[in-house]
Enzyme design. Structure first.
Site, PDB file in Angstrom:
ATOM      1  N   THR A 133      -0.750 -12.855   6.304  1.00 51.07           N
ATOM      2  CA  THR A 133       0.235 -12.951   7.408  1.00 51.07           C
ATOM      3  C   THR A 133       0.877 -11.550   7.413  1.00 51.07           C
ATOM      4  O   THR A 133       1.619 -10.966   8.227  1.00 51.07           O
ATOM      5  CB  THR A 133       0.977 -14.078   7.562  1.00 51.07           C
ATOM      6  N   CYS A 134       1.214 -11.120   6.218  1.00 50.59           N
ATOM      7  CA  CYS A 134       2.089  -9.902   5.872  1.00 50.59           C
ATOM      8  C   CYS A 134       1.591  -8.604   6.410  1.00 50.59           C
ATOM      9  O   CYS A 134       2.382  -7.996   7.237  1.00 50.59           O
ATOM     10  CB  CYS A 134       2.549  -9.645   4.716  1.00 50.59           C
ATOM     11  N   ILE A 135       0.340  -8.426   6.354  1.00 53.27           N
ATOM     12  CA  ILE A 135      -0.214  -7.154   6.947  1.00 53.27           C
ATOM     13  C   ILE A 135      -1.392  -7.460   7.907  1.00 53.27           C
ATOM     14  O   ILE A 135      -2.214  -6.832   8.352  1.00 53.27           O
ATOM     15  CB  ILE A 135      -0.685  -6.228   5.765  1.00 53.27           C
TER      16      ILE A 135
END
Length: 142
Positions: A133-135
């Site tokens: 979900t971060c990238i």
């Protein structure tokens, strides 16, 4: 009675929260000066802070980057065929799975991208779908 109700409502909605709200506002304005936010209309500011709630799913498909995949690979074509058949709520759930939010960031849907990557595992049938979900990477086994 009317005067009592008016005074009570004023107390609950204004007087009782005045000090905590002033403390919040002071801290908020320290990190986000009003000069920065005054250029936005309230609706625009809401979009910047919360993101977009209307989606063009075909534009989302167009902006995807593929890692160890090509756009015409059977896995990718199957993915998008199934995705476009999903009801709107399920598509939003996919967005939550991919990004952690059911909204597209405020900078605009045309600039929002994510990647679909092949996790390159020995037995793809034994691997679950995973997202970073971060990238914004979806690891989609073949």
């Amino acid at each position: 009675r009317k005067e009592f109700v008016d005074l009570y409502v004023n107390y609950v909605l204004n007087d009782a929260i005045r000090k905590p709200f002033e403390d919040f506002m002071q801290g908020f304005l320290r990190g986000c000066p009003t000069t920065t936010w005054k250029m936005f209309l309230p609706v625009e500011l809401q979009t910047v802070l919360q993101g977009h709630t209307k989606f063009d799913w075909h534009l989302l498909e167009k902006n995807v980057e593929y890692i160890q995949y090509k756009m015409l690979d059977q896995t990718i074509r199957n993915f998008w065929t199934v995705f476009h058949k999903l009801p709107e709520e399920k598509k939003k759930m996919f967005l939550v799975f991919l990004t952690g939010s059911d909204r597209i960031p405020g900078y605009g849907e045309e600039y929002f991208t994510f990647a679909i990557a092949d996790p390159e595992v020995a037995n793809p049938d034994e691997v679950c779908l995973v997202a970073n979900t971060c990238i914004h990477i979806l690891f989609l086994p073949r």
